[in-house]
Design an enzyme around this catalytic site. Structure first.
Site, short mmCIF file in Angstrom:
data_model
loop_
_atom_site.label_atom_id
_atom_site.label_comp_id
_atom_site.label_asym_id
_atom_site.label_seq_id
_atom_site.Cartn_x
_atom_site.Cartn_y
_atom_site.Cartn_z
N GLN A 104 69.06 -10.92 -21.40
CA GLN A 104 69.26 -10.07 -22.57
C GLN A 104 68.09 -10.28 -23.53
O GLN A 104 67.83 -11.39 -24.00
CB GLN A 104 70.58 -10.38 -23.28
N TYR A 181 71.45 -6.37 -34.91
CA TYR A 181 70.10 -6.89 -34.74
C TYR A 181 69.08 -5.75 -34.75
O TYR A 181 69.41 -4.58 -34.98
CB TYR A 181 70.03 -7.75 -33.48
N ARG A 229 72.95 -2.68 -24.55
CA ARG A 229 74.21 -3.03 -25.23
C ARG A 229 74.21 -2.43 -26.63
O ARG A 229 73.20 -2.49 -27.34
CB ARG A 229 74.37 -4.55 -25.31
N GLY A 322 83.79 -13.20 -21.39
CA GLY A 322 83.05 -14.14 -22.21
C GLY A 322 83.75 -15.47 -22.36
O GLY A 322 83.60 -16.38 -21.54
N ARG A 323 84.55 -15.58 -23.39
CA ARG A 323 85.16 -16.88 -23.73
C ARG A 323 86.05 -17.41 -22.62
O ARG A 323 86.16 -18.64 -22.44
CB ARG A 323 85.95 -16.74 -25.03
#
Length: 376
Positions: A104, A181, A229, A322-323
């Site tokens: 990424q 971002y 993304r 993810g988590r």
């Protein structure tokens, strides 16, 4: 394996030719664990190795492409050729488990951390300060607006980062156009107040894709994919709403990339504003795409039932986990081997080494209440 989980384990070939063994991805999650020079560390290699055996694709933690884009302590860089050796080891680790590796690519823009970048000077599309904390730090200072020349320099940085990913042996790159971002700062009507060619808020993203694909055509000797993304909405007004997101999606599809990846903490969250619907943003986006490009869904996917529902009801082509993979690195293998009842649902305070979690990431798990399930 239950019948309703079968779709999760269907293989797939992206239009670039990259073939993956299933529809499960490891979501990009910051590890805070690169070494003191922002090279890939041994702890990171161990962390990814432990999680590479089940998922079809691993999207790495975001790697900054420019020195003034660093957004985290312990963030790995892909801004210099010296980083290729460590990145190559990471690609090998990911491949050792049968997964494909995607780096990424990232620039923090106005959310870069001043103390981590040259002259402590943050930059962005325009001189508009962030309104709120969007990550693990609170950045309050106003950025300096990039000159047109500097924008093109950053576009070149993304291209050079892509070359390094190719030379390191990865299978693709994902452009981090989410979470507030830099890429999103150009897309957003809140943060882009420019009066040059980049006042076209989609142009920066499209120029990035153009540059990345040019580099791939020049350097890649095997199939190499490009993903993107995006965050479907912003809290600011004016800001990105579903209307702007649909416009972005159309242009990204025309740019002929391999997949789109929603960024959301809850796959079933409803739109904030602009659209009144009982359907989730994920469902609305999948309906709008209507099969034109593979879609990756994500957000609070803890169980195989959650993942299967996202494919069935949410109509996504892939599920990023993810988590749940932090808590149980072997989540995917357990589902595939009919052992889903043995999936760990929370960490214990003495399980850092058993779960192969680097110490900086472990410390944050202990500090941030509710982020990763842990037995207190």
């Amino acid at each position: 394996m239950k019948d309703n989980y079968q779709k999760l384990f269907q293989d797939f070939t992206f239009k670039s030719g990259v073939h993956v063994k299933n529809r499960l991805m490891m979501a990009p999650m910051t590890t805070f664990s690169a070494d003191e020079n922002d090279y890939v560390s041994k702890d990171e290699l161990d962390y990814y190795r432990e999680r590479a055996n089940g998922v079809g694709t691993i999207v790495t933690a975001c790697a900054y492409v420019s020195k003034n884009g660093k957004g985290f302590d312990g963030q790995m860089g892909i801004d210099h050729d010296d980083k290729i050796e460590g990145l190559s080891k990471l690609a090998d680790v990911i491949h050792s488990g049968g997964a494909k590796g995607v780096v990424q690519l990232y620039h923090g823009g106005r959310l870069a951390v001043p103390r981590l970048i040259p002259n402590e000077e943050t930059v962005s599309a325009s001189t508009v300060a962030p309104l709120e904390d969007r990550g693990f730090y609170s950045i309050k200072q106003s950025p300096r607006a990039l000159t047109t020349e500097e924008v093109y320099e950053i576009i070149t940085d993304f291209g050079e980062a892509t070359r390094r990913a190719i030379e390191a042996g990865f299978d693709g790159v994902e452009l981090h156009g989410a979470s507030g971002y830099l890429i999103q700062q150009f897309v957003s009507p809140h943060s882009n107040k420019r009066n040059d060619e980049f006042e076209n808020r989609l142009l920066f993203s499209l120029k990035l894709i153009e540059e990345v694909k040019k580099v791939i055509n020049e350097y890649a000797e095997k199939p190499f994919l490009v993903g993107y993304r995006f965050s479907p909405e912003e809290p600011e007004t004016p800001g990105i709403t579903m209307k702007e997101t649909f416009e972005l999606i159309d242009e990204l599809i025309r740019a002929d990339i391999d997949y789109l990846h929603i960024a959301t903490t809850d796959a079933w969250a409803n739109p904030r504003r602009g659209i009144v619907s009982e359907k989730s943003r994920t469902e609305l986006i999948a309906e709008y795409i209507n099969g034109r490009i593979p879609l990756v869904g994500v957000g609070s996917i803890h169980t195989p039932k959650d993942a299967a529902l996202l494919v069935e009801k949410g109509k996504t082509d892939f599920v990023a986990i993810g988590r749940a993979l932090i808590v149980d690195p072997h989540w995917v293998e357990k589902v595939q081997n009919h052992e889903e009842e043995s999936i760990s649902k929370q960490l214990k305070q003495n399980e850092q080494h058993q779960a192969v979690i680097p110490t900086p990431l472990w410390k944050l798990i202990l500090e941030i209440e509710g982020w990763v399930p842990i037995e207190r």
